[in-house]
Motif scaffolding. Structure first.
Motif, PDB file in Angstrom:
ATOM      1  N   LYS A 116      -5.474  10.444  -7.685  1.00 26.52           N
ATOM      2  CA  LYS A 116      -6.795   9.897  -7.337  1.00 26.52           C
ATOM      3  C   LYS A 116      -6.935  10.026  -5.824  1.00 26.52           C
ATOM      4  CE  LYS A 116      -8.343   5.298  -6.458  1.00 26.52           C
ATOM      5  NZ  LYS A 116      -8.175   3.888  -6.778  1.00 26.52           N
ATOM      6  N   ASN A 139     -12.561   6.349   2.508  1.00 25.86           N
ATOM      7  CA  ASN A 139     -12.931   5.052   3.084  1.00 25.86           C
ATOM      8  C   ASN A 139     -13.854   5.258   4.273  1.00 25.86           C
ATOM      9  OD1 ASN A 139     -11.862   2.641   2.008  1.00 25.86           O
ATOM     10  ND2 ASN A 139      -9.792   3.321   2.567  1.00 25.86           N
ATOM     11  N   HIS A 160     -10.035  -6.880  -3.090  1.00 23.99           N
ATOM     12  CA  HIS A 160     -10.045  -5.808  -4.090  1.00 23.99           C
ATOM     13  C   HIS A 160      -8.724  -5.027  -4.049  1.00 23.99           C
ATOM     14  CE1 HIS A 160     -11.379  -4.200  -0.267  1.00 23.99           C
ATOM     15  NE2 HIS A 160     -10.873  -3.043  -0.649  1.00 23.99           N
ATOM     16  N   HIS A 192      -6.370  -6.816  -1.470  1.00 21.69           N
ATOM     17  CA  HIS A 192      -6.474  -6.956  -0.012  1.00 21.69           C
ATOM     18  C   HIS A 192      -7.952  -7.076   0.366  1.00 21.69           C
ATOM     19  CE1 HIS A 192      -7.367  -2.760  -0.784  1.00 21.69           C
ATOM     20  NE2 HIS A 192      -8.063  -2.778   0.365  1.00 21.69           N
ATOM     21  N   ASP A 218     -10.859  -5.855   3.432  1.00 14.30           N
ATOM     22  CA  ASP A 218     -11.005  -4.808   4.451  1.00 14.30           C
ATOM     23  C   ASP A 218     -11.325  -5.379   5.823  1.00 14.30           C
ATOM     24  OD1 ASP A 218     -10.442  -2.943   2.594  1.00 14.30           O
ATOM     25  OD2 ASP A 218     -12.479  -2.198   2.337  1.00 14.30           O
ATOM     26  N   GLY A 223      -6.692  -1.173  -5.166  1.00 15.07           N
ATOM     27  CA  GLY A 223      -6.773   0.221  -5.636  1.00 15.07           C
ATOM     28  C   GLY A 223      -5.656   0.381  -6.669  1.00 15.07           C
ATOM     29  N   PHE A 255     -16.472   2.975  -0.430  1.00 15.20           N
ATOM     30  CA  PHE A 255     -15.323   3.689  -0.995  1.00 15.20           C
ATOM     31  C   PHE A 255     -15.855   4.723  -1.978  1.00 15.20           C
ATOM     32  CE2 PHE A 255     -11.685   4.489  -3.763  1.00 15.20           C
ATOM     33  CZ  PHE A 255     -10.751   4.816  -2.797  1.00 15.20           C
ATOM     34  N   ARG A 305       0.866  -1.185   0.000  1.00 12.16           N
ATOM     35  CA  ARG A 305       0.000   0.000   0.000  1.00 12.16           C
ATOM     36  C   ARG A 305       0.898   1.229   0.000  1.00 12.16           C
ATOM     37  NH1 ARG A 305      -4.609   1.861   4.410  1.00 12.16           N
ATOM     38  NH2 ARG A 305      -5.878   2.966   2.875  1.00 12.16           N
ATOM     39  N   TYR A 325      -3.629   8.821  -4.021  1.00 11.38           N
ATOM     40  CA  TYR A 325      -2.664   8.095  -4.846  1.00 11.38           C
ATOM     41  C   TYR A 325      -2.133   9.052  -5.913  1.00 11.38           C
ATOM     42  CZ  TYR A 325      -5.375   3.978  -3.288  1.00 11.38           C
ATOM     43  OH  TYR A 325      -6.028   3.035  -2.563  1.00 11.38           O
ATOM     44  N   THR A 335     -10.873   0.743  -9.059  1.00 18.73           N
ATOM     45  CA  THR A 335     -10.930  -0.192  -7.924  1.00 18.73           C
ATOM     46  C   THR A 335     -11.326  -1.536  -8.528  1.00 18.73           C
ATOM     47  OG1 THR A 335     -11.716   1.615  -6.558  1.00 18.73           O
ATOM     48  CG2 THR A 335     -11.987  -0.607  -5.661  1.00 18.73           C
TER      49      THR A 335
HETATM   50  O1  LIG Z   1      -8.182   2.922  -4.014  1.00 19.05           O
HETATM   51  C1  LIG Z   1      -9.094   2.163  -4.203  1.00 19.05           C
HETATM   52  O2  LIG Z   1      -9.669   2.093  -5.296  1.00 19.05           O
HETATM   53  C2  LIG Z   1      -9.536   1.253  -3.109  1.00 19.05           C
HETATM   54  C3  LIG Z   1      -8.932   1.607  -1.774  1.00 19.05           C
HETATM   55  C4  LIG Z   1      -9.155   0.587  -0.747  1.00 19.05           C
HETATM   56  O3  LIG Z   1      -9.620  -0.461  -1.001  1.00 19.05           O
HETATM   57  C5  LIG Z   1      -8.799   0.840   0.654  1.00 19.05           C
HETATM   58  O4  LIG Z   1      -8.261   1.915   0.953  1.00 19.05           O
HETATM   59  O5  LIG Z   1      -9.057  -0.039   1.495  1.00 19.05           O
END
Ligand SMILES: O=C(O)CCC(=O)C(=O)O
Ligand SMILES: [Fe+2]
Length: 443
Positions: free
Chosen positions: A296, A300, A285, A195, A197, A287, A216, A144, A186, A228
């Protein structure tokens, strides 16, 4: 003649009052028709009225019982006026994208004004984003690489209204059962690898409980990349093609997971838990990076169970989904599941042993669990080798035999604090191999 003059004065006086009254009535009539005639059908008007009354009631109750943080951040460059006394009514549109796991796409969930406010509130607070390790600790690594900033719960009236909107979408869940909002940012090749959640470590779970759902929301995007991607849900042309305005549909689609385009103001909502209260591995999922010179920013929002003592949201759903079994197994048949007392018992019983033939209803058993611990106990399973999360709140109801040895009642779990007994089913988890399987099973 004096009295005639006085009479005239009285006439003039009352005439003047009458004219003022008529003018006032005319003005009020205009105001009244402005609110009812101008594109506001009566039903909308009533909805507004009802939500205003409810909002005022909430504010009244809060002012009486809640300690509110008086420090409301002073942020300019956004319009606070609509949010000062109540949350403005907000309309959005939603579409169901997947049924299992449940994924709902919500269009225009946040307004431009709200987005501006969140960006302003966090602009100076970004730090390297962390991830929760399976041992409960936090770490910073290449999985991340984004930066993130947290917003205090109810930090400003706008934040509070946003939190309420998220809570209302799920049926007015308790607005205090949420994690602080987290803004993630990002740039270029920064990303979040696949990952989930949901949380795994009992210590992190104890803080607030499992993350039942995630929202999200895209706040700001200057790129077409940065999607995503739900990597375990394969793009299915016949099911997903109708969502090509919000999903990426290209020649790669059939070999990739569901990829949501980052569209500012729109939200992806999903359940992290399945109907058996197990974390749902299909929610994995990622990002994706926004690409060169891309930015971007997303938001959350995670909701946790309302009450740590009550069964996790999923477990009550599972009760519902196995209703057929529940119906067949009425209270009178509960005694069939109670084990026979130990036959090797020679010791005189300290308390009268529970006879399996005694007509033991579930309700009676619950009462015993609660008030008479000499016969029935709840066996803890949270120290087992790979405890599933729900064992923090649940155990096995058991009967003490004449030697005081507990005997598990198969197929049932009991809430440790509320004592409610639930039937449950054992499901073998066979997704993505052993690593996940051992953690997710209910048994
Ligand atoms: O950035 C994304 O599209 C998803 C972000 C995400 O899943 C998260 O921060 O847990
Ligand atoms: Fe995530």
């Amino acid at each position: 003649m004096k009295w005639l003059f006085a009479l005239r004065c009285i006439y003039i006086f009352f005439g003047f009052i009458a004219v003022v009254c008529l003018l006032e009535i005319y003005r009020l009539r205009e105001i009244f028709f402005q609110t009812t005639e101008v594109n506001l059908p009566i039903i909308d008007y009533l909805i507004d009225l009802q939500s205003n009354v409810r909002q005022q009631a909430i504010h009244f109750i809060q002012s009486k019982f809640c300690k509110k943080d008086p420090q409301v951040s002073k942020i300019d460059n956004y319009d606070l006026s609509q949010y000062k006394y109540q949350c403005p009514r907000h309309r959005y549109a939603s579409r169901i994208i997947e049924r299992s796991p449940l994924i709902i796409y919500i269009e225009q969930f946040l307004t431009k004004n709200e987005i501006r406010h969140l960006l302003k509130l966090t602009e100076r607070n970004y730090e390297h984003s962390a991830i929760f390790e399976s041992n409960g600790g936090k770490s910073f690594n290449k999985y991340r690489t984004s930066t993130s900033a947290f917003i205090k719960t109810h930090e400003t009236p706008i934040v509070e209204c946003i939190e309420r909107r998220f809570a209302q979408f799920q049926g007015d869940v308790d607005v205090d059962c949420i994690e602080p909002l987290q803004v993630v940012r990002y740039t270029n090749d920064q990303q979040y690898d696949p990952h989930v959640d949901w949380l795994t470590h009992p210590d992190t779970l104890k803080n607030g409980g499992q993350r039942v759902t995630t929202y999200f929301t895209y706040l700001q995007v200057n790129c077409s990349m940065g999607e995503t991607e739900f990597v375990a849900i394969k793009f299915n042309k016949s099911l997903h093609e109708r969502f090509c305005d919000i999903l990426i549909c290209d020649e790669e689609s059939t070999t990739r997971g569901l990829r949501f385009r980052p569209l500012p103001g729109n939200t992806i909502f999903w359940y992290n838990m399945n109907e058996y209260a197990e974390p749902d591995a299909l929610t994995i999922h990622a990002g994706r990076p926004p690409g060169k010179d891309g930015v971007k920013i997303g938001l959350n929002f995670q909701q946790e169970p309302e009450n740590a003592d009550s069964p996790p949201l999923g477990l009550s759903l599972s009760l519902y989904s196995i209703k057929g079994i529940e119906m067949k197994m009425n209270s009178d048949q509960f005694d069939q599941y109670i084990p026979e007392p130990s036959s090797s018992s020679t010791q005189a019983s300290i308390s009268p042993a529970l006879s399996p033939k005694e007509n033991y209803t579930r309700e009676k058993f619950q009462r015993h669990l609660k008030f008479d611990k000499t016969q029935n106990v709840i066996l803890d399973n949270s120290n087992s080798k790979n405890p599933a999360v729900c064992w923090c709140s649940f155990g096995f109801p058991a009967v003490l035999d004449t030697n005081g040895v507990p005997k598990k009642i198969p197929n049932f779990v009991s809430c440790k604090k509320c004592f409610t007994i639930y039937f449950y089913v054992l499901r073998v988890w066979l997704w993505m191999g052993v690593r996940y399987r051992s953690r997710m099973l209910l048994l």
